[in-house]
Design an enzyme around this catalytic site. Structure first.
Site, PDB file in Angstrom:
ATOM      1  N   HIS A 151      52.807  21.893  52.163  1.00  0.00           N
ATOM      2  CA  HIS A 151      53.546  20.832  52.857  1.00  0.00           C
ATOM      3  C   HIS A 151      53.905  21.263  54.286  1.00  0.00           C
ATOM      4  CE1 HIS A 151      56.573  17.447  52.860  1.00  0.00           C
ATOM      5  NE2 HIS A 151      57.151  18.234  53.750  1.00  0.00           N
ATOM      6  N   GLU A 152      54.488  22.427  54.424  1.00  0.00           N
ATOM      7  CA  GLU A 152      54.908  22.878  55.757  1.00  0.00           C
ATOM      8  C   GLU A 152      53.702  23.170  56.646  1.00  0.00           C
ATOM      9  OE1 GLU A 152      57.832  22.307  56.473  1.00  0.00           O
ATOM     10  OE2 GLU A 152      58.780  22.229  54.503  1.00  0.00           O
ATOM     11  N   HIS A 155      52.478  19.959  58.099  1.00  0.00           N
ATOM     12  CA  HIS A 155      53.268  19.594  59.287  1.00  0.00           C
ATOM     13  C   HIS A 155      52.732  20.353  60.515  1.00  0.00           C
ATOM     14  CE1 HIS A 155      56.314  17.047  57.618  1.00  0.00           C
ATOM     15  NE2 HIS A 155      56.964  17.980  56.938  1.00  0.00           N
ATOM     16  N   HIS A 161      55.659  12.860  57.646  1.00  0.00           N
ATOM     17  CA  HIS A 161      55.714  12.505  56.225  1.00  0.00           C
ATOM     18  C   HIS A 161      54.967  11.194  55.972  1.00  0.00           C
ATOM     19  CE1 HIS A 161      59.393  15.202  56.297  1.00  0.00           C
ATOM     20  NE2 HIS A 161      58.543  15.766  55.462  1.00  0.00           N
ATOM     21  N   TYR A 207      58.114  11.586  50.621  1.00  0.00           N
ATOM     22  CA  TYR A 207      59.458  11.822  50.084  1.00  0.00           C
ATOM     23  C   TYR A 207      59.529  11.445  48.606  1.00  0.00           C
ATOM     24  CZ  TYR A 207      62.122  12.234  54.519  1.00  0.00           C
ATOM     25  OH  TYR A 207      62.670  12.617  55.705  1.00  0.00           O
TER      26      TYR A 207
HETATM   27 ZN   LIG Z   1      58.297  17.799  55.415  1.00  0.00          ZN
END
Ligand SMILES: [Zn+2]
Length: 282
Positions: A151-152, A155, A161, A207
């Site tokens: 996930h990071e 980014h 997101h 999310y």
């Molecule tokens: Zn995030």
């Protein structure tokens, strides 16, 4: 056509685990984990784990892509000595999942002037895309898991997101009345280039339903009621497709534009929609 047992497909130092395509059995919402890890520092963040930048381009990353060298996207990184050897191994295993499925290559930083400095700071967070120079990415306590690392890193490759996509209102409802005071902006839309990839409820960048909830009621719900959101097990085929499209990883795309796993040809296959690629173990 013949069936190949994936458990026996191997490359040097790499064993492909048997749960090649997997549904999300783990109901843990990664963002909840990220948010709880980040609570003391979240006022510095956008959307819970994105470091605020004054120079970011609102378009998904028109000038913050990492450079391509001989067809491969080089993302130099450094791991600080704060990580244990097991944690370092986990981080490198998670990087390998990008190497197998995209043209992104995380390479140890040497002379490159821009790099991701992976630190064990407070919480899990990253900048969006390449900022230039040293950019920290934090994998603090509770953050060194396969899904959160992916996930990071996504980014850092340039993505916001999933539910901040400009078309998200067709797919999810936001319940601002249940959001913690001061955190409503985490549900803002961003001007994103969706790269002609369908909205993905299963995205590792989406999310979870209770993220930023002030009252344990849902803050975000899928319009397609059977969908689940917030998984942090591993990136999906659409997460991978978007990376390959953003970085023009042509050899990792089907001719018709669909993504296919690149797990050692000729043993390529495609996971059914909604299922994720296998994790990779060394
Ligand atoms: Zn995030």
């Amino acid at each position: 056509m013949f069936e190949v047992s994936r458990s026996h497909v191997s490359e040097p130092h790499i064993i492909i685990s048997t749960n090649y395509c997997s549904v999300f059995l783990d109901g843990v919402t990664i963002n909840s984990k990220i948010i709880s890890s980040n609570s003391p520092i979240s006022h510095y963040m956008e959307e819970g784990d994105v470091m605020k930048s004054t120079k970011r381009n609102a378009n998904v990353c028109s000038n913050c892509k990492w450079p391509k060298i001989n067809g491969l996207v080089n993302v130099p990184y450094k791991l600080t000595e704060d990580f244990s050897s097991d944690e370092k191994q986990q981080i490198q295993n998670s990087m390998s999942s990008f190497h197998l499925n995209t043209c992104v290559r995380f390479v140890p930083q040497s002379t490159q002037s821009s790099w991701v400095n992976i630190v064990k700071n407070s919480g899990c967070w990253s900048w969006i895309g390449r900022t230039g120079g040293r950019q920290d990415l934090s994998l603090g306590s509770g953050c060194v898991t396969h899904g959160i690392i992916q996930h990071e890193l996504i980014h850092a490759l340039g993505f916001w997101h999933e539910q901040s996509r400009t078309d998200r209102d067709l797919y999810v409802r936001i319940h601002l009345e249940n959001v913690l005071d001061g955190y409503q902006r985490n549900f803002d839309l961003h001007e994103t280039n969706n790269l002609n990839v369908p909205y993905d409820y299963s995205s590792i960048m989406h999310y979870g339903s209770l993220d930023f909830s002030r009252n344990n009621r849902f803050t975000i719900t899928p319009i397609q009621t059977s969908a689940t959101i917030g998984q942090r097990v591993q990136m999906t085929e659409n997460d991978i497709l978007k990376i390959n499209k953003l970085y023009d990883c042509d050899s990792y795309l089907h001719k018709d534009g669909e993504w296919d796993n690149k797990l050692g040809e000729p043993f390529t296959t495609k996971c059914p929609r909604g299922q994720a690629i296998s994790h990779i173990t060394r």
